[in-house]
Motif scaffolding. Structure first.
Motif, PDB file in Angstrom:
ATOM      1  N   TYR A 189      30.109  73.795  73.981  1.00  0.00           N
ATOM      2  CA  TYR A 189      31.521  73.412  73.388  1.00  0.00           C
ATOM      3  C   TYR A 189      31.822  71.723  73.526  1.00  0.00           C
ATOM      4  O   TYR A 189      32.457  71.019  72.677  1.00  0.00           O
ATOM      5  N   TYR A 190      31.312  71.286  74.814  1.00  0.00           N
ATOM      6  CA  TYR A 190      31.654  69.866  74.966  1.00  0.00           C
ATOM      7  C   TYR A 190      30.340  69.072  75.472  1.00  0.00           C
ATOM      8  O   TYR A 190      30.438  67.663  75.502  1.00  0.00           O
ATOM      9  N   GLY A 191      29.190  69.575  75.302  1.00  0.00           N
ATOM     10  CA  GLY A 191      27.703  68.741  75.646  1.00  0.00           C
ATOM     11  C   GLY A 191      27.850  68.198  76.937  1.00  0.00           C
ATOM     12  O   GLY A 191      27.212  67.034  77.139  1.00  0.00           O
ATOM     13  N   VAL A 192      28.532  68.876  77.952  1.00  0.00           N
ATOM     14  CA  VAL A 192      28.618  68.200  79.333  1.00  0.00           C
ATOM     15  C   VAL A 192      28.349  69.250  80.399  1.00  0.00           C
ATOM     16  O   VAL A 192      28.496  70.459  80.026  1.00  0.00           O
ATOM     17  N   ASP A 193      28.042  68.885  81.548  1.00  0.00           N
ATOM     18  CA  ASP A 193      27.733  69.782  82.743  1.00  0.00           C
ATOM     19  C   ASP A 193      29.096  70.175  83.119  1.00  0.00           C
ATOM     20  O   ASP A 193      30.278  69.606  82.807  1.00  0.00           O
ATOM     21  N   TYR A 247      40.991  74.627  77.476  1.00  0.00           N
ATOM     22  CA  TYR A 247      40.533  75.353  76.562  1.00  0.00           C
ATOM     23  C   TYR A 247      39.442  76.419  76.530  1.00  0.00           C
ATOM     24  O   TYR A 247      39.679  77.403  76.155  1.00  0.00           O
ATOM     25  N   LEU A 248      38.555  75.914  77.729  1.00  0.00           N
ATOM     26  CA  LEU A 248      37.636  77.277  77.993  1.00  0.00           C
ATOM     27  C   LEU A 248      38.066  78.180  78.687  1.00  0.00           C
ATOM     28  O   LEU A 248      37.856  79.363  78.365  1.00  0.00           O
ATOM     29  N   ALA A 249      39.381  78.012  79.325  1.00  0.00           N
ATOM     30  CA  ALA A 249      40.208  79.276  79.935  1.00  0.00           C
ATOM     31  C   ALA A 249      40.829  79.976  79.120  1.00  0.00           C
ATOM     32  O   ALA A 249      40.838  81.108  78.920  1.00  0.00           O
ATOM     33  N   ALA A 250      41.341  79.124  77.926  1.00  0.00           N
ATOM     34  CA  ALA A 250      41.760  79.956  77.062  1.00  0.00           C
ATOM     35  C   ALA A 250      40.954  80.997  76.017  1.00  0.00           C
ATOM     36  O   ALA A 250      41.465  81.825  75.520  1.00  0.00           O
ATOM     37  N   ASP A 258      37.285  79.912  68.681  1.00  0.00           N
ATOM     38  CA  ASP A 258      36.203  78.799  68.455  1.00  0.00           C
ATOM     39  C   ASP A 258      36.724  78.082  67.211  1.00  0.00           C
ATOM     40  O   ASP A 258      36.683  78.529  66.463  1.00  0.00           O
ATOM     41  N   TRP A 259      36.898  76.832  67.829  1.00  0.00           N
ATOM     42  CA  TRP A 259      37.593  75.959  66.604  1.00  0.00           C
ATOM     43  C   TRP A 259      36.751  75.886  65.442  1.00  0.00           C
ATOM     44  O   TRP A 259      37.132  75.624  64.515  1.00  0.00           O
ATOM     45  N   ALA A 260      35.350  75.870  65.408  1.00  0.00           N
ATOM     46  CA  ALA A 260      34.452  75.572  64.477  1.00  0.00           C
ATOM     47  C   ALA A 260      34.370  76.622  63.442  1.00  0.00           C
ATOM     48  O   ALA A 260      34.290  76.601  62.326  1.00  0.00           O
ATOM     49  N   ALA A 261      34.813  77.779  63.978  1.00  0.00           N
ATOM     50  CA  ALA A 261      35.111  78.932  63.021  1.00  0.00           C
ATOM     51  C   ALA A 261      36.513  79.527  62.945  1.00  0.00           C
ATOM     52  O   ALA A 261      36.682  80.565  62.012  1.00  0.00           O
ATOM     53  N   ASP A 272      32.839  70.097  70.133  1.00  0.00           N
ATOM     54  CA  ASP A 272      31.916  69.794  69.592  1.00  0.00           C
ATOM     55  C   ASP A 272      31.561  70.994  68.328  1.00  0.00           C
ATOM     56  O   ASP A 272      31.641  72.235  68.505  1.00  0.00           O
ATOM     57  N   ALA A 273      30.884  70.688  67.383  1.00  0.00           N
ATOM     58  CA  ALA A 273      30.265  71.606  66.651  1.00  0.00           C
ATOM     59  C   ALA A 273      29.097  72.558  67.291  1.00  0.00           C
ATOM     60  O   ALA A 273      28.250  71.914  68.094  1.00  0.00           O
ATOM     61  N   PRO A 274      29.162  73.462  66.885  1.00  0.00           N
ATOM     62  CA  PRO A 274      28.279  74.487  67.354  1.00  0.00           C
ATOM     63  C   PRO A 274      26.697  74.404  67.274  1.00  0.00           C
ATOM     64  O   PRO A 274      26.316  73.571  66.286  1.00  0.00           O
TER      65      PRO A 274
END
Length: 763
Positions: free
Chosen positions: A212-216, A227-230, A239-242, A282-284
């Motif tokens: 979702y965010y491209g980070v560790d 957001y991940l917890a939600a 999922d924001w993208a869809a 980020d976009a999936p």
């Protein structure tokens, strides 16, 4: 004994008798139900049951041990097959990387506690009230549990299965109590965030942070953690993208709920909380192996399976359903016909993709295509086109519902008129021959909501039949017809035919197709018309097999939702659109074809939905901001794409439809229609240099004009061309077909004025 004493004795005896006691004293006799239920017996039974339950629980506690974790050991692949049994794809590799809790920022850790279990650090690992509710729901067949603690969810994810049984829930209760005693809260929290499913194929917080965010996980910020917890409540929906607009609203509400709980628990400063903005993910990036159309087909099949798992009570929630599918072990056979799928892909490539050159024209990079092809007799989805490539464009254009279907909605207005026996403002029954005023921007009559839509290119037609209005897609006519029928009835009929019109306002602007719809949805609507009014719900999945459970699939063909006469009349009318209207690009001398074009305001979408007796195919083009630009994920105009001033439904969508259908349909066939109403119009003569004049008489203010019908009144004459075996060769992008009654070139760049009451469709 004196008389006074005798009288007192008799009175005392009477009182004893009234109380049920014998005159000589002693205990009264109990009668009826009181013989079986006494306070002592009730209390004794209650405490006996409690003691038995307590004893049983003690036995369970002693007998049940904490098992070895099984989450990773039992993961399998899913197998997806075409309708002929050949393999489409294999999928199901687990995307997970376990991380130690200390690598996750403390405030991010607490977002999960705030979201799921605020009392986590103080409770015993079990929510007895929620568990009792879950047991009762399981026994009664309701299926939903709710109220589980983080410890219980971790135990369910890591030690147990997702089965909905009383035994599994009792095991969950006992193991949770033991785990809470034997493990630290940090260990339990680490296990929970590392085993939970977050959507996008991501198990565990590390995979989710990357997806979702491209980070560790170590690089997550508190708003991202929230957001991940939600997400854990409904990964697919949030999922924001869809997500749909409703899904995005719910995701934000859940995100705010998490952060507000953190402030309440003094885990987050209220000032910092006020400054946090929603972190759009980020976009999936889909997993390898899903390139081309494969990923779209797999995604659509998974969505069907997940819904069935919830509907059948095999999963407690959408999240668990997704997790079960990701866990693997399913063999899913699709209704997709491998040959027809290849033909559809070939048609889109030949008629659209090869005509676009993003390096030459910026507008070409904005065009997205989606299509769905359905067998009207069985409801099987035989082919689907989701986009240029699943790896490059994650959203399935065949199932997305965020673009307007525009004038492909117009037939549903006429269907509502025929189904309800509607009449015009002057009391004339509405049929294909009814005459309306086709003047552009004509204010509708009989509506509390003012509406005066322009026609395409603001052209006025004067008096026209409903047939011609359908052929030429005249907005002013169908706006008035919607009011004549009643917009509530129009939307009700649309819903019966298969459109999702729930919560739509019943206003005249809806007549121009200003709601959202997907190509798959519109294919189902037109398939119901093709199937003589029997409801067709497109089905992409044929069967699902799993060693541990049986998955039932709903029927694709339902009951008659509109009368056959209504459906067949619409089919007849829609043959006129192909013979003498905006759908002439798909006209065939050997094959009966019915269909409708649609082009939305500002050319943000363009459609052709057409059918033969054997095949219904819906093709949509959507203007979407190019990847990597500021317009990405926005609806934009397609004007200029492919070198056309305007991409309308009769251009690329119709060409794709014809190139696919005439190869895929098999031998030519004729409609079997039970109707005396409709087109049955011979194709117009070759274009001449002199076009006949349009009718000039205007309808009166009080009644519909009936004294002078237009010159193109439908007849019973059949097409006269000599049959051939060749498919249509018209190419609207280079030389649009014309006739002696045609309006100005449909690729003219004149824009329709904005309308405050809605965004009108163009054709």
């Amino acid at each position: 004994m004196g008389r006074a004493e005798e009288r007192q004795a008799r009175q005392r005896g009477a009182r004893r008798a009234a109380r049920g006691r014998p005159a000589g004293g002693g205990k009264p006799k109990r009668t009826g139900i009181r013989r079986f239920f006494t306070l002592k017996k009730i209390l004794g039974t209650f405490f006996g049951v409690c003691l038995l339950g307590l004893g049983a629980f003690v036995v369970l506690y002693l007998v049940i041990d904490i098992p070895a974790g099984n989450a990773a050991a039992k993961r399998q692949s899913n197998v997806y097959k075409y309708s002929d049994g050949s393999i489409l794809a294999r999928d199901g590799k687990v995307n997970r990387e376990i991380v130690d809790l200390e690598k996750v920022p403390k405030d991010v850790q607490r977002t999960f506690v705030a979201a799921e279990n605020k009392s986590f650090y103080k409770d015993t690992g079990v929510d007895f009230k929620g568990t009792a509710r879950g047991l009762i729901n399981t026994v009664s067949g309701k299926g939903k549990q709710g109220g589980s603690t983080i410890t219980q969810q971790y135990v369910k994810n890591y030690y147990l299965t997702q089965d909905q049984t009383v035994t599994r829930k009792l095991k969950e209760l006992v193991i949770s109590l033991k785990v809470d005693r034997e493990k630290s809260k940090d260990d339990i929290l680490a296990g929970y965030i590392n085993t939970s499913y977050y959507g996008r194929g991501a198990y565990g917080i590390q995979a989710a942070a990357q997806a979702y965010y491209g980070v560790d996980a170590s690089g997550l910020e508190v708003q991202q953690g929230a957001y991940l917890a939600a997400l854990l409540q409904a990964p697919s929906q949030y999922d924001w993208a869809a997500a749909t607009p409703t899904g995005k609203k719910l995701a934000k509400e859940r995100w705010n709920y998490v952060l507000d709980n953190m402030v309440e628990k003094n885990w987050l400063d209220s000032g910092k909380r006020a400054g946090l903005k929603f972190p759009v993910p980020d976009a999936p990036k889909p997993a390898p192996g899903m390139e081309g159309q494969t990923g779209y087909l797999v995604q659509a099949a998974d969505a069907v399976l997940e819904k069935q798992l919830v509907d059948q009570g095999l999963a407690e929630s959408e999240s668990e359903a997704e997790a079960q599918v990701e866990a693997g072990g399913y063999t899913i056979t699709l209704n997709i016909d491998k040959k027809k799928q290849q033909l559809l892909e070939k048609a889109v490539d030949k008629k659209l993709n090869k005509q676009l050159d993003p390096d030459k024209r910026k507008a070409d990079a904005r065009v997205q295509a989606g299509a769905a092809s359905v067998d009207p007799k069985t409801g099987k989805v035989l082919a689907m086109y989701g986009g240029e490539d699943y790896v490059k464009h994650f959203t399935n254009n065949a199932t997305r519902r965020d673009y307007q279907p525009a004038s492909t909605f117009k037939p549903l207005i006429l269907a509502a008129a025929l189904e309800n026996g509607a009449k015009t403002q002057s009391g004339q029954p509405i049929t294909a021959n009814t005459i309306y005023d086709g003047t552009s921007k004509r204010p509708v009559k009989g509506s509390d909501v003012g509406f005066a839509p322009p026609n395409e290119d603001d052209k006025s037609y004067g008096p026209v039949t409903v047939q011609k209005a359908m052929n030429k897609s005249i907005n002013s006519v169908f706006a008035q017809m919607g009011v004549d029928v009643g917009m509530d009835e129009v939307l009700e009929t649309a819903g019966k035919l298969g459109m999702d019109v729930e919560d739509l306002p019943a206003v005249p602007a809806q007549t121009l197709g200003t709601m959202g719809a997907s190509p798959l949805e519109m294919a189902g609507v037109y398939a119901t018309l093709d199937n003589h009014g029997k409801k067709v719900t497109p089905r992409i999945v044929a069967s699902v097999e799993h060693k541990d459970r049986t998955i039932d699939l709903p029927d694709a063909i339902g009951e008659e939702v509109v009368e056959r006469g209504t459906a067949d009349s619409l089919t007849s009318v829609l043959t006129g659109v192909v013979d003498d209207g905006t759908g002439r690009a798909v006209r065939s001398p050997v094959q009966d074809v019915a269909g409708k074009t649609g082009t939305s305001d500002d050319n943000k979408s363009a459609w052709f939905v057409g059918y033969t007796p054997k095949l219904v195919t819906s093709v949509g083009l959507f203007g979407e901001g190019a990847t990597g630009t500021a317009e990405q994920s926005k609806q934009v105009s397609m004007k200029g794409a492919g070198g056309l001033p305007r991409v309308d439904g009769g251009s690329f969508p119709a060409q794709i439809w014809a190139a696919y259908t005439f190869d895929a349909m098999g031998s030519p066939s004729e409609f079997d229609l039970d109707t005396s109403m409709g087109a049955a119009i011979a194709p117009p003569p070759e274009p001449t240099t002199q076009a006949p004049k349009e009718p000039t008489e205007e309808p009166s203010e009080t009644e519909d004009p009936t004294t002078k019908p237009p010159t193109d009144d439908p007849t019973t004459e059949k097409p006269t061309q000599t049959p051939t075996t060749e498919s249509p060769t018209e190419d609207p992008t280079t030389e649009p077909p014309t006739d002696d009654t045609e309006s100005p070139d449909p690729t003219d760049s004149i824009e329709i004025p904005e309308n405050p009451n809605g965004r009108p469709g163009r054709d």
